[in-house]
Design a protein around this motif. Structure first.
Motif, mmCIF file in Angstrom:
data_model
loop_
_atom_site.group_PDB
_atom_site.id
_atom_site.type_symbol
_atom_site.label_atom_id
_atom_site.label_comp_id
_atom_site.label_asym_id
_atom_site.label_seq_id
_atom_site.Cartn_x
_atom_site.Cartn_y
_atom_site.Cartn_z
ATOM 1 N N TYR A 146 0.842 -1.193 0.000
ATOM 2 C CA TYR A 146 0.000 0.000 0.000
ATOM 3 C C TYR A 146 0.879 1.246 0.000
ATOM 4 O O TYR A 146 1.858 1.309 0.746
ATOM 5 C CB TYR A 146 -0.883 -0.016 1.247
ATOM 6 C CG TYR A 146 -2.187 0.732 1.115
ATOM 7 C CD1 TYR A 146 -3.306 0.105 0.568
ATOM 8 C CD2 TYR A 146 -2.314 2.042 1.553
ATOM 9 C CE1 TYR A 146 -4.509 0.784 0.456
ATOM 10 C CE2 TYR A 146 -3.517 2.721 1.435
ATOM 11 C CZ TYR A 146 -4.602 2.088 0.890
ATOM 12 O OH TYR A 146 -5.783 2.757 0.768
ATOM 13 N N PRO A 147 0.579 2.233 -0.834
ATOM 14 C CA PRO A 147 1.412 3.439 -0.884
ATOM 15 C C PRO A 147 1.638 4.057 0.497
ATOM 16 O O PRO A 147 0.696 4.229 1.264
ATOM 17 C CB PRO A 147 0.613 4.387 -1.789
ATOM 18 C CG PRO A 147 -0.196 3.480 -2.661
ATOM 19 C CD PRO A 147 -0.554 2.310 -1.783
ATOM 20 N N VAL A 148 2.878 4.346 0.823
ATOM 21 C CA VAL A 148 3.306 5.014 2.053
ATOM 22 C C VAL A 148 3.060 4.139 3.290
ATOM 23 O O VAL A 148 3.988 3.811 4.034
ATOM 24 C CB VAL A 148 2.623 6.388 2.238
ATOM 25 C CG1 VAL A 148 3.184 7.101 3.463
ATOM 26 C CG2 VAL A 148 2.813 7.249 0.994
ATOM 27 N N PHE A 149 1.802 3.736 3.539
ATOM 28 C CA PHE A 149 1.456 2.988 4.746
ATOM 29 C C PHE A 149 2.189 1.648 4.814
ATOM 30 O O PHE A 149 2.335 1.075 5.889
ATOM 31 C CB PHE A 149 -0.062 2.766 4.808
ATOM 32 C CG PHE A 149 -0.538 2.139 6.094
ATOM 33 C CD1 PHE A 149 -0.437 2.825 7.293
ATOM 34 C CD2 PHE A 149 -1.090 0.868 6.097
ATOM 35 C CE1 PHE A 149 -0.871 2.255 8.475
ATOM 36 C CE2 PHE A 149 -1.531 0.295 7.279
ATOM 37 C CZ PHE A 149 -1.426 0.986 8.462
ATOM 38 N N LYS A 150 2.661 1.154 3.670
ATOM 39 C CA LYS A 150 3.340 -0.141 3.643
ATOM 40 C C LYS A 150 4.553 -0.156 4.568
ATOM 41 O O LYS A 150 4.856 -1.192 5.179
ATOM 42 C CB LYS A 150 3.759 -0.492 2.221
ATOM 43 C CG LYS A 150 4.766 0.468 1.594
ATOM 44 C CD LYS A 150 5.038 0.117 0.135
ATOM 45 C CE LYS A 150 5.985 1.121 -0.533
ATOM 46 N NZ LYS A 150 6.168 0.798 -1.968
ATOM 47 N N TYR A 151 5.241 0.967 4.689
ATOM 48 C CA TYR A 151 6.433 1.004 5.536
ATOM 49 C C TYR A 151 6.069 0.826 7.005
ATOM 50 O O TYR A 151 6.780 0.161 7.763
ATOM 51 C CB TYR A 151 7.185 2.318 5.331
ATOM 52 C CG TYR A 151 7.656 2.516 3.912
ATOM 53 C CD1 TYR A 151 8.660 1.715 3.371
ATOM 54 C CD2 TYR A 151 7.087 3.503 3.097
ATOM 55 C CE1 TYR A 151 9.088 1.892 2.060
ATOM 56 C CE2 TYR A 151 7.523 3.688 1.792
ATOM 57 C CZ TYR A 151 8.505 2.874 1.277
ATOM 58 O OH TYR A 151 8.927 3.031 -0.017
ATOM 59 N N VAL A 152 4.959 1.418 7.403
ATOM 60 C CA VAL A 152 4.486 1.277 8.780
ATOM 61 C C VAL A 152 4.099 -0.174 9.050
ATOM 62 O O VAL A 152 4.521 -0.775 10.044
ATOM 63 C CB VAL A 152 3.286 2.209 9.046
ATOM 64 C CG1 VAL A 152 2.752 1.997 10.458
ATOM 65 C CG2 VAL A 152 3.679 3.657 8.826
ATOM 66 N N MET A 153 3.308 -0.752 8.156
ATOM 67 C CA MET A 153 2.832 -2.108 8.381
ATOM 68 C C MET A 153 3.969 -3.129 8.345
ATOM 69 O O MET A 153 4.021 -4.048 9.164
ATOM 70 C CB MET A 153 1.756 -2.460 7.345
ATOM 71 C CG MET A 153 1.061 -3.794 7.613
ATOM 72 S SD MET A 153 0.444 -3.994 9.319
ATOM 73 C CE MET A 153 -0.846 -2.740 9.360
ATOM 74 N N ARG A 154 4.892 -2.961 7.431
ATOM 75 C CA ARG A 154 6.029 -3.883 7.356
ATOM 76 C C ARG A 154 6.866 -3.842 8.632
ATOM 77 O O ARG A 154 7.415 -4.857 9.065
ATOM 78 C CB ARG A 154 6.911 -3.540 6.155
ATOM 79 C CG ARG A 154 6.304 -3.882 4.799
ATOM 80 C CD ARG A 154 7.211 -3.389 3.678
ATOM 81 N NE ARG A 154 6.625 -3.600 2.354
ATOM 82 C CZ ARG A 154 7.171 -3.172 1.221
ATOM 83 N NH1 ARG A 154 8.318 -2.491 1.260
ATOM 84 N NH2 ARG A 154 6.587 -3.403 0.058
ATOM 85 N N SER A 155 6.963 -2.657 9.234
ATOM 86 C CA SER A 155 7.766 -2.512 10.452
ATOM 87 C C SER A 155 7.191 -3.276 11.629
ATOM 88 O O SER A 155 7.882 -3.544 12.609
ATOM 89 C CB SER A 155 7.899 -1.028 10.819
ATOM 90 O OG SER A 155 6.686 -0.520 11.365
ATOM 91 N N ARG A 156 5.915 -3.642 11.547
ATOM 92 C CA ARG A 156 5.255 -4.379 12.638
ATOM 93 C C ARG A 156 5.396 -5.892 12.471
ATOM 94 O O ARG A 156 4.851 -6.648 13.265
ATOM 95 C CB ARG A 156 3.764 -4.006 12.709
ATOM 96 C CG ARG A 156 3.466 -2.541 12.967
ATOM 97 C CD ARG A 156 4.105 -2.031 14.261
ATOM 98 N NE ARG A 156 5.416 -1.478 14.070
ATOM 99 C CZ ARG A 156 6.403 -1.558 14.963
ATOM 100 N NH1 ARG A 156 6.242 -2.217 16.092
ATOM 101 N NH2 ARG A 156 7.573 -1.020 14.726
ATOM 102 N N ASN A 157 6.099 -6.330 11.449
ATOM 103 C CA ASN A 157 6.348 -7.750 11.206
ATOM 104 C C ASN A 157 5.052 -8.571 11.236
ATOM 105 O O ASN A 157 4.915 -9.529 11.997
ATOM 106 C CB ASN A 157 7.328 -8.291 12.255
ATOM 107 C CG ASN A 157 7.919 -9.637 11.855
ATOM 108 O OD1 ASN A 157 7.925 -10.000 10.679
ATOM 109 N ND2 ASN A 157 8.409 -10.372 12.837
ATOM 110 N N PRO A 158 4.083 -8.214 10.398
ATOM 111 C CA PRO A 158 2.797 -8.924 10.406
ATOM 112 C C PRO A 158 2.897 -10.272 9.707
ATOM 113 O O PRO A 158 3.909 -10.592 9.074
ATOM 114 C CB PRO A 158 1.892 -7.987 9.609
ATOM 115 C CG PRO A 158 2.825 -7.379 8.606
ATOM 116 C CD PRO A 158 4.117 -7.181 9.335
ATOM 117 N N VAL A 159 1.836 -11.040 9.828
ATOM 118 C CA VAL A 159 1.697 -12.280 9.062
ATOM 119 C C VAL A 159 0.839 -11.939 7.848
ATOM 120 O O VAL A 159 -0.322 -11.559 7.997
ATOM 121 C CB VAL A 159 1.023 -13.388 9.905
ATOM 122 C CG1 VAL A 159 0.877 -14.656 9.076
ATOM 123 C CG2 VAL A 159 1.831 -13.656 11.172
ATOM 124 N N ALA A 160 1.398 -12.046 6.662
ATOM 125 C CA ALA A 160 0.698 -11.635 5.444
ATOM 126 C C ALA A 160 0.094 -12.845 4.742
ATOM 127 O O ALA A 160 0.773 -13.845 4.506
ATOM 128 C CB ALA A 160 1.651 -10.912 4.513
#
Length: 280
Positions: A146-160
């Motif tokens: 996702y534009p811009v927000f991807k960096y925030v979400m990736r930093s949380r180490n989610p399960v995709a």
């Protein structure tokens, strides 16, 4: 000073000074948070979305900049979540968060299982949950691009997950989700195939219950009513804000999975359904 802040927002000591400059704290009383209705600007009254979104974008861009260079901590995440909640309140939305005593019972990680109505959950749950446990999400793979927000979400180490291949998604959640839990990180799961303002137990998967059973951690049921943030016509996440619709969140008693977890899965679905009916 620390004791005063702690009473107003029961957060870990290492978060206290991170939250101090915000000046507005979640005033938790009797394990419940209720928004205090405040005077909103004329523009917020007539066009709450128009006022809110530029401010939200500013928060997201600042968060993404930190996340992109690797300096976005869990404290930062919770703080930005608090900022979003406050912006929504300033736009006229009213929050009711109950059942926080059930989070106080946690002595380790858990699996939060809830229904999914809007993007609001992803933005406001961190400030509610992080004071009690480290946490991440099970998210759609597309959110990591996702534009811009991807960096925030990736930093949380989610399960995709894909949301299109149930077998593959289950395998990934069982592997990576267990890894997160074993490392002391709770996992938020929305077992519906897509966001919906209605709740259909038949479309509510058991992947969260299976994860909790595999990792031998408790489940916290989570009922969410966030339809005050509508889905958008052109961009799903940028819909109209409806301050006349109250925002409700409730956490249920921790549940331990027994056997295949069918009973606990039903208890979670019943909790969500009963709360949504009560709020209706």
């Amino acid at each position: 000073m620390q004791r005063r802040v702690f009473r107003k927002l029961p957060i870990k000591e290492d978060l206290l000074f991170t939250y101090e400059p915000v000046m507005h704290f979640l005033d938790v009383r009797d394990s419940r948070y209720l928004s205090v209705r405040e005077e909103t600007s004329f523009l917020s009254k007539v066009a709450p979305s128009l006022v809110f979104y530029p401010q939200l974008i500013s928060v997201v861009y600042q968060a993404a900049a930190k996340a992109k260079n690797g300096s976005y901590s869990e404290n930062d995440w919770a703080l930005d979540s608090l900022r979003v909640l406050r912006l929504l309140e300033k736009a006229g939305l009213q929050f009711s968060i109950s059942g926080l005593q059930n989070l106080e019972k946690l002595d380790g990680p858990c699996v939060f299982i809830g229904n999914h109505m809007s993007i609001m959950e992803t933005l406001i749950l961190p400030v509610i949950i992080v004071p009690y446990t480290k946490v991440t999400f099970v998210v759609k793979e597309s959110l990591l691009d996702y534009p811009v927000f991807k960096y925030v979400m990736r930093s949380r180490n989610p399960v995709a997950v894909t949301r299109t291949n149930p077998r593959q998604d289950l395998k990934k959640v069982m592997s990576e989700g267990v890894d997160r839990l074993q490392n002391g990180i709770s996992v938020i799961v929305f077992p519906q195939t897509t966001r919906s303002t209605t709740f259909d137990p038949l479309q509510f998967g058991s992947i969260g219950t299976k994860l909790a059973g595999r990792a031998d951690v408790p489940i916290i049921p989570m009922a969410l009513k966030t339809d005050a943030w509508r889905n958008g016509k052109f961009t799903k996440d940028l819909g109209k804000l409806c301050p006349e619709i109250p925002v409700k969140t409730a956490f249920g008693e921790p549940l331990r999975v027994s056997g295949k977890g069918a009973e606990q899965h039903q208890q979670v679905a019943d909790f969500i359904q009963s709360k949504l009916q009560e709020w209706k």
